[in-house]
Design a protein around this motif. Sequence first.
Motif, PDB file in Angstrom:
ATOM      1  N   GLN A 242      -0.626   6.664  -1.058  1.00  0.00           N
ATOM      2  CA  GLN A 242      -0.144   5.365  -1.688  1.00  0.00           C
ATOM      3  C   GLN A 242      -0.847   4.173  -1.031  1.00  0.00           C
ATOM      4  O   GLN A 242      -1.290   4.406  -0.067  1.00  0.00           O
ATOM      5  CB  GLN A 242       1.431   5.124  -1.482  1.00  0.00           C
ATOM      6  N   ASP A 243      -0.622   3.098  -1.635  1.00  0.00           N
ATOM      7  CA  ASP A 243      -1.064   1.945  -1.187  1.00  0.00           C
ATOM      8  C   ASP A 243      -0.508   1.682   0.249  1.00  0.00           C
ATOM      9  O   ASP A 243       0.601   2.102   0.343  1.00  0.00           O
ATOM     10  CB  ASP A 243      -0.792   0.622  -1.969  1.00  0.00           C
ATOM     11  N   LEU A 244      -1.216   0.825   1.036  1.00  0.00           N
ATOM     12  CA  LEU A 244      -0.800   0.836   2.549  1.00  0.00           C
ATOM     13  C   LEU A 244      -0.835  -0.758   2.917  1.00  0.00           C
ATOM     14  O   LEU A 244      -1.680  -1.561   2.406  1.00  0.00           O
ATOM     15  CB  LEU A 244      -1.509   1.509   3.813  1.00  0.00           C
ATOM     16  N   HIS A 245      -0.110  -1.269   3.472  1.00  0.00           N
ATOM     17  CA  HIS A 245      -0.054  -2.663   4.174  1.00  0.00           C
ATOM     18  C   HIS A 245      -1.153  -2.793   5.161  1.00  0.00           C
ATOM     19  O   HIS A 245      -1.524  -1.899   6.243  1.00  0.00           O
ATOM     20  CB  HIS A 245       1.176  -2.696   5.197  1.00  0.00           C
ATOM     21  N   VAL A 348      -2.900  -5.610   0.687  1.00  0.00           N
ATOM     22  CA  VAL A 348      -2.978  -4.091   0.538  1.00  0.00           C
ATOM     23  C   VAL A 348      -4.169  -3.390   0.660  1.00  0.00           C
ATOM     24  O   VAL A 348      -5.157  -3.990   0.490  1.00  0.00           O
ATOM     25  CB  VAL A 348      -2.421  -4.029  -1.005  1.00  0.00           C
TER      26      VAL A 348
ATOM     27  N   GLY B 460       7.342   1.893   3.962  1.00  0.00           N
ATOM     28  CA  GLY B 460       6.586   1.553   3.118  1.00  0.00           C
ATOM     29  C   GLY B 460       6.420   0.119   2.772  1.00  0.00           C
ATOM     30  O   GLY B 460       6.289  -0.341   1.667  1.00  0.00           O
ATOM     31  N   HIS B 462       5.225  -3.374   1.698  1.00  0.00           N
ATOM     32  CA  HIS B 462       3.884  -4.070   1.195  1.00  0.00           C
ATOM     33  C   HIS B 462       3.324  -2.848   0.068  1.00  0.00           C
ATOM     34  O   HIS B 462       2.647  -2.980  -0.785  1.00  0.00           O
ATOM     35  CB  HIS B 462       2.805  -4.432   1.972  1.00  0.00           C
ATOM     36  N   SER B 463       4.065  -1.455   0.173  1.00  0.00           N
ATOM     37  CA  SER B 463       3.579  -0.430  -0.633  1.00  0.00           C
ATOM     38  C   SER B 463       4.307   0.038  -1.506  1.00  0.00           C
ATOM     39  O   SER B 463       5.593  -0.635  -1.885  1.00  0.00           O
ATOM     40  CB  SER B 463       2.732   0.581   0.083  1.00  0.00           C
ATOM     41  N   GLN B 464       4.039   0.939  -2.649  1.00  0.00           N
ATOM     42  CA  GLN B 464       4.964   1.383  -3.299  1.00  0.00           C
ATOM     43  C   GLN B 464       6.343   2.099  -2.876  1.00  0.00           C
ATOM     44  O   GLN B 464       6.023   2.642  -1.483  1.00  0.00           O
ATOM     45  CB  GLN B 464       4.263   2.400  -4.383  1.00  0.00           C
TER      46      GLN B 464
END
Lengths: 495, 495
Positions: A242-245, A348, B460, B462-464
């Motif tokens: 998943q998207d990460l900081h 992101v 998590g 900043h992410s989903q």
Amino acid sequence: MNLPAVLSLLLVVSTVQAFQYTELTQFIDSHQEEYVETLRDWVAIESDSSNVMRRKDLHRMMDVVAQKLRLMGGTVELVDIGEQELPDGQTLLLLPKVVTAQFGTDVNKHTVCVYGHVDVQPAKLEDGWATDPYNLTDINGHLYGRGASDNKAPVLAWIHAVGAYQALNMELPVNVKFVIEGMEETGSNGLDAMILAQRDTFFSDVDYIIISDCGWLSRRPALTYGTRGNCYFFAEVEGPKQDLHSGVYGGTVIEPMTDLIGILDTLISPNGKILIPGIREAVAPLSDEEWKMYQDIQFDVEDYKNKIGVSQLMYSNKVDLLAHRWRYPTVTIHGIEGAFSDPGTKTVIPAKVTAKFSIRQVPDMDPAMVEKQVTDYLHSVFAKRKSPNKLKVTMVIGAKPWLADTQHPLYEAGKIAIKRVFDMDADLIREGGTIPIARTFQDVLGKSIIMMPIGGFDDGMHSQNEKMSRYNYIEGTKLFISYLNEVSQIQKISV
Amino acid sequence: MNLPAVLSLLLVVSTVQAFQYTELTQFIDSHQEEYVETLRDWVAIESDSSNVMRRKDLHRMMDVVAQKLRLMGGTVELVDIGEQELPDGQTLLLLPKVVTAQFGTDVNKHTVCVYGHVDVQPAKLEDGWATDPYNLTDINGHLYGRGASDNKAPVLAWIHAVGAYQALNMELPVNVKFVIEGMEETGSNGLDAMILAQRDTFFSDVDYIIISDCGWLSRRPALTYGTRGNCYFFAEVEGPKQDLHSGVYGGTVIEPMTDLIGILDTLISPNGKILIPGIREAVAPLSDEEWKMYQDIQFDVEDYKNKIGVSQLMYSNKVDLLAHRWRYPTVTIHGIEGAFSDPGTKTVIPAKVTAKFSIRQVPDMDPAMVEKQVTDYLHSVFAKRKSPNKLKVTMVIGAKPWLADTQHPLYEAGKIAIKRVFDMDADLIREGGTIPIARTFQDVLGKSIIMMPIGGFDDGMHSQNEKMSRYNYIEGTKLFISYLNEVSQIQKISV
């Protein structure tokens, strides 16, 4: 068809009545406002075929077309062309039906089939439109709206051309069929199969295919004899789940976006040279004859620069520019899905990013070969990065180029019709864009095709502030009226 | 503060009453559901500070915070911090007011100031959230929602800590102030000026600043002694005056997207080496002492890989990974605005494209220098392309890194509080992300700062699917209660 084209035009098919040009054009002029209103109704339907959320509008658009042709007394069918599989590989979505129509069944006449489409490219006011893209807006005789020029007004112009003959109780000089689709902007899904399926039925008596899904090159009317094809690719790089900081994880993760940028940068050089091995080698060389023809075409490089709004083009002379627009391939990177694309800042690391790019096809490139060349090449440059991320390259559109014989009587007839309506000689041009269906008509049906554009050179198809001029819309309708008459003069091939 | 830290802890400030830990923690446990409901109310407010369309929600969020603190009897102010200029250079938008509050004015006590923020990163269900990001959803004791961990639950935990003392009629061991802002996620616009303006008023009697805007590294509770800064850049390449059809114009136009991809590809190598001259040279070398400290920290590389979902990281050993997370710079390309980013296909040549990328800052980098290094470098690589397009590089955020002394009594007090609540030794860690305000508190106020996270290592942010665990939320509240008592034990500096 061994007789010289000029001679063949002198052999008039016997059943055709005298051509009452003046009455027909007066009728068109006096109905201009009605034609603009109909275009307004059509533009108001957001028939964006690339947006699955707009599928209902697209179905409605096809119903509107069918109903219009039915009211004119045509034999109309809404042909089911099945379903579309969405990219998730699971969802099936009903494709918009194809509208077919027939006016006239006189076996002594030629039968032309007009192809057009009524779906449109995406458009949002916030993309930079000066007016609501779905509310046709008349500014100084230019009718602004998404799909106005591509391809709703040309389709209507053909319908109005037939309608004018009918309203004046004049016999149509040729039988006219229509094939109107709703998926052109995303690759004419389902249409190839439909044409193949109806090859021996609906299309069996068609002599010629006419397509008006393009534009002029300048203010001089044009006939189009070639189009580029298009191979459209998705290159997806997938990394973290998943998207990460980017603060918390940046520096430890091998980022998909960096990988994707790295491989995209290997597609084309700053001076426009395609770097994918094998692509340039497949291109047919420019002949002396072509070079001379390009020299004679009306095309003002300064005008072109001003219209685009750039200080410098990729090439500075007319022939190079026309050649790279029409008969050389090019790579365009359209954008990236999955990364941060909104205004503002977001810290992101996108987990999965998909680049969209396309390569315009020209003779003698072969889409299947291009698919392999691009896929192999991208995987090889990606492998050199030694990234743990996963690359997936998919060709989602593979449309071949098309090229016609400009000596064909269809083109001779076109030149005469243009001369009559505009009192100008036609430019013979090619199109940088893709009308894949031309190639299908050629390959599957073996029919001769002409492209007769009425869109202006500055209509902005696919971009913001697309428009159709009243002049092109109305004079274009007269051109179609005139062209039907000229086609009737072509000697039957069976002679 | 020359006395050894351990000694200083033995000198108890006389006015503080006995610490009734058990009563306080029982109170917290019995109010768990109420605390979760309040968090649910706060998460439901879409206080996305990067989205100007959500500004009303953000203002409402600040009002809710102020009202909550007022109802607890605090001296509360909503401080006007002016307006924000939007990127168009013309529109001014009201910034969310900063909430300040004060509980207790006993000059014989220490005064701590808790900083927090209640704005959030963008979040949409279609980004890949399993649940509605603005509807707090409890799954197995994990509370999923945007802003749950960053930073709404920690702010509430501090408020509840103060509230517990009040509800039980216990005197607060220290005076507690709050500074709660609503622009943290976009760079704390206006806050620096507000802190400077109130340096000699609201902040004059503050001894220590406490920030809980980060997370643990593992399941072991942590104290954070450093953060990276962040320089966030926009690189805009502008070409044609509007988007163009890639078929019609492709091959003749020098495309902004190709130029942008070309310069982005020169920022960082596939193995993570920053290629911008001068950046790496400015980084303070890793000391032996640091290296040894990193060796002792609880950090499971396999766990970290699994959590992120990758088969390979940029470095394979713990020390390299921690060092590149905490004390080395990195470049992340977040995305591109203005290109085609939707699902599906669009055959567009985007006219103006803006890349968003950021470089995490570490000692001894200087944002002003980085701005010049990046701008000069990108213009030099762009110049080599000889493109007629225009490049504009703008640094929109320039936040410095922050580093604290882990021997400071604030940290010693933190270790004792953690030991009491969790019966574990605290890890001393740094944060890869940026909390720019820490640096401002240090530079402008000259105050000592501690970061005391309660967020989980897998929240998590900043992410989903951002979440806050009930465990961290509730035990974190107990930690804050305990910490207020420990801070009261620190000898007054004036002694």
